[in-house]
Design an enzyme around this catalytic site. Structure first.
Site, PDB file in Angstrom:
ATOM      1  N   TYR A 149       9.382  26.167 -30.159  1.00 57.13           N
ATOM      2  CA  TYR A 149      10.202  25.999 -31.357  1.00 57.13           C
ATOM      3  C   TYR A 149      11.045  27.242 -31.571  1.00 57.13           C
ATOM      4  CZ  TYR A 149      11.380  25.112 -36.293  1.00 57.13           C
ATOM      5  OH  TYR A 149      12.032  24.910 -37.487  1.00 57.13           O
ATOM      6  N   ASP A 237      11.605  34.656 -27.871  1.00 54.42           N
ATOM      7  CA  ASP A 237      11.510  34.343 -29.286  1.00 54.42           C
ATOM      8  C   ASP A 237      10.142  34.816 -29.769  1.00 54.42           C
ATOM      9  OD1 ASP A 237      11.237  33.318 -31.800  1.00 54.42           O
ATOM     10  OD2 ASP A 237      12.096  31.356 -31.336  1.00 54.42           O
ATOM     11  N   LYS A 265       9.102  36.218 -39.584  1.00 52.95           N
ATOM     12  CA  LYS A 265       7.740  36.191 -40.120  1.00 52.95           C
ATOM     13  C   LYS A 265       7.198  37.600 -40.456  1.00 52.95           C
ATOM     14  CE  LYS A 265       6.977  31.516 -38.674  1.00 52.95           C
ATOM     15  NZ  LYS A 265       7.629  30.880 -37.536  1.00 52.95           N
TER      16      LYS A 265
HETATM   17  C1  PLP Z   1       8.969  30.128 -37.364  1.00 55.27           C
HETATM   18  C2  PLP Z   1       9.692  30.200 -36.072  1.00 55.27           C
HETATM   19  C3  PLP Z   1      11.093  30.161 -35.991  1.00 55.27           C
HETATM   20  C4  PLP Z   1      11.955  29.837 -37.171  1.00 55.27           C
HETATM   21  O1  PLP Z   1      11.877  30.790 -38.187  1.00 55.27           O
HETATM   22  P1  PLP Z   1      12.295  30.350 -39.684  1.00 55.27           P
HETATM   23  O2  PLP Z   1      12.205  31.626 -40.447  1.00 55.27           O
HETATM   24  O3  PLP Z   1      11.326  29.303 -40.093  1.00 55.27           O
HETATM   25  O4  PLP Z   1      13.688  29.822 -39.600  1.00 55.27           O
HETATM   26  C5  PLP Z   1      11.690  30.384 -34.773  1.00 55.27           C
HETATM   27  N1  PLP Z   1      10.958  30.624 -33.672  1.00 55.27           N
HETATM   28  C6  PLP Z   1       9.615  30.651 -33.699  1.00 55.27           C
HETATM   29  C7  PLP Z   1       8.864  30.969 -32.455  1.00 55.27           C
HETATM   30  C8  PLP Z   1       8.937  30.425 -34.901  1.00 55.27           C
HETATM   31  O5  PLP Z   1       7.615  30.410 -34.915  1.00 55.27           O
END
Ligand code: PLP
Length: 427
Positions: A149, A237, A265
């Site tokens: 994701y 990511d 996060k």
């Molecule tokens: C949470 C998440 C995102 C998106 O971040 P948001 O602040 O929710 O837009 C992107 N990449 C990874 C791996 C994530 O866990």
């Protein structure tokens, strides 16, 4: 009085009220409990490892805002930093010292990350990193992995994990075919064919949005080698793994250095934030230095940078060792508790990240994860745990986030609850 202003205080009443004016009653789909059943609880407050809902019930929380609050809820040091910042103004549309401080902390801790730009979410970070990689390589095609994701921007909302996976939607309606025409999706943990037609390979170095799936040996190394050979930008990511698995994130922990990173996060200490960074020659293509436009009214927000700098300042090697110890106790305890009732389960762990997959087949990619989820035990386990006061994520494709606020006491209670939940399920 209009219906939506009636006083209401049970979770059910609140959810009904929310559903009248917020689609599905929630501002992020997984929160609606669709994949686990039941009514979501409405949080009234959190402190440390604990949440209290609007009905006054208390839970030991392993969602921790999907890992954003690594110190636990309402940590006094973070609260003080936010209060202090708020007294001086919450946003200016002008540069502040706080942004520089947080950016320096990130660049100092993440080896190979020369420059960074702050955003307001992880979605923006990933979206902007991809735009930059395309500009740098003058190529359009990107490669992502099934079950990873990278936020909800159009180009990466194919084969996405997390809430998308929970809903069983392979991609979203409303995305033009053209927007994903240049996105190739490959299975996780297999080194795909990569040639010089690709701008970027984007990957969660530790997949944490299809449950927890650590990389197999050679996977990230293979990506690194093929990207280097073909002039492709490798993007890690690390929105979940950054500043969670070690001081320098997954790249340091696993010994593979990408060209670019996405963060989010943890770096906001619980406030909205994201960041992308990487090699200087790539980052200097960003406006106003270069031709790649990217912006944000609230980017580098003073409250978020104050909270983020405070948390990053507190996290050193010994804190990560504490976190890993906590996670190890939780993982082995859950595994034992569930196995004792005869349930077949795997509890993968990498540093402070934990996952849970029912079934005995090893899970190394999204197809495996979906097979495990189809056994259908997670919703049952989730509901029993919730009943016993343990809040896991309301979806089978999410990780478990033990943090620095989970002490032996909470771990013991959690493991006891897991044993009781397993007994109830198999009874
Ligand atoms: C949470 C998440 C995102 C998106 O971040 P948001 O602040 O929710 O837009 C992107 N990449 C990874 C791996 C994530 O866990």
């Amino acid at each position: 009085m209009p219906a939506h202003l009636e006083p209401s205080n049970t979770n059910k009443q609140l959810f009904e009220r929310a559903c009248r004016i917020i689609p599905g009653g929630v501002n992020s789909p997984v929160r609606a409990f669709k994949s686990v059943g039941g009514t979501p609880f409405f949080v009234s407050s959190g402190k440390g490892a604990y949440l209290t809902d609007e009905e006054g019930k208390s839970y030991i929380d392993y969602i921790q805002s999907y890992g954003a609050v690594i110190l636990g809820h309402a940590d006094d040091r973070i609260t003080a930093a936010i209060e202090h910042a708020a007294r001086s103004g919450s946003t200016f549309g002008a540069p502040t010292l706080g942004e520089v401080t947080l950016a320096e902390l990130i660049v100092d801790k993440v080896v190979g990350c020369d420059m960074v730009r702050l955003t307001s979410s992880g979605t923006e970070a990933a979206m902007s990193a991809i735009r930059l990689a395309r500009a740098f390589t003058k190529r359009d095609k990107i490669l992502k992995f099934d079950g990873c994701y990278h936020g909800h921007s159009d180009a990466v909302l194919v084969g996405g994990g997390s809430g998308v996976a929970s809903l069983g939607i392979p991609d979203s309606v409303g995305i033009p075919a053209g927007a994903v025409a240049n996105t190739i999706v490959a299975p996780y943990n297999e080194v795909p064919r990569i040639d010089d037609s690709f701008a970027a390979v984007i990957v969660e170095p530790v997949a944490a949005n299809m449950g927890l799936v650590p990389p197999v040996p050679g996977f990230l190394e293979g990506l690194r080698r093929l990207c280097s050979e073909n002039g492709v930008v490798l993007i890690f990511d690390e929105v979940i793994t950054g500043f969670r698995v070690s001081v320098g994130g997954a790249s340091e922990y696993l010994g593979v250095v990408p060209d670019m990173w996405c963060f989010g996060k943890v770096i906001g200490g619980g406030l909205p934030i994201g960041a992308f960074g990487g090699r200087r020659d790539i980052m200097e293509l960003l406006a106003p230095v270069g031709p790649v436009y990217q912006a944000g009214t609230l980017s580098g927000n003073p409250l978020a940078t104050a909270a983020g700098a405070t948390v990053l300042g507190l996290l050193d090697d010994s804190r990560y060792q504490d976190l890993a110890k906590t996670a190890e106790r939780l993982a082995s305890g859950l595994k034992e508790a569930l196995s004792a009732s005869g349930l077949e389960v795997q509890v993968p762990r990498l540093s402070s990240l934990v996952g849970i997959f029912f079934g005995s087949d090893p899970v190394i990619n999204y197809a495996d994860a979906k097979r495990s989820v189809s056994i259908g035990l997670y919703p049952k386990f989730f509901r029993e745990m919730l009943d016993l006061g343990i809040a896991l994520a309301p979806g089978p494709y999410e990780a478990i986030f033990p943090g620095l606020s989970h002490s032996e006491k909470e771990l013991d209670r959690t493991i006891e609850a897991a044993a009781e939940s397993a007994a109830r399920i198999t009874r």
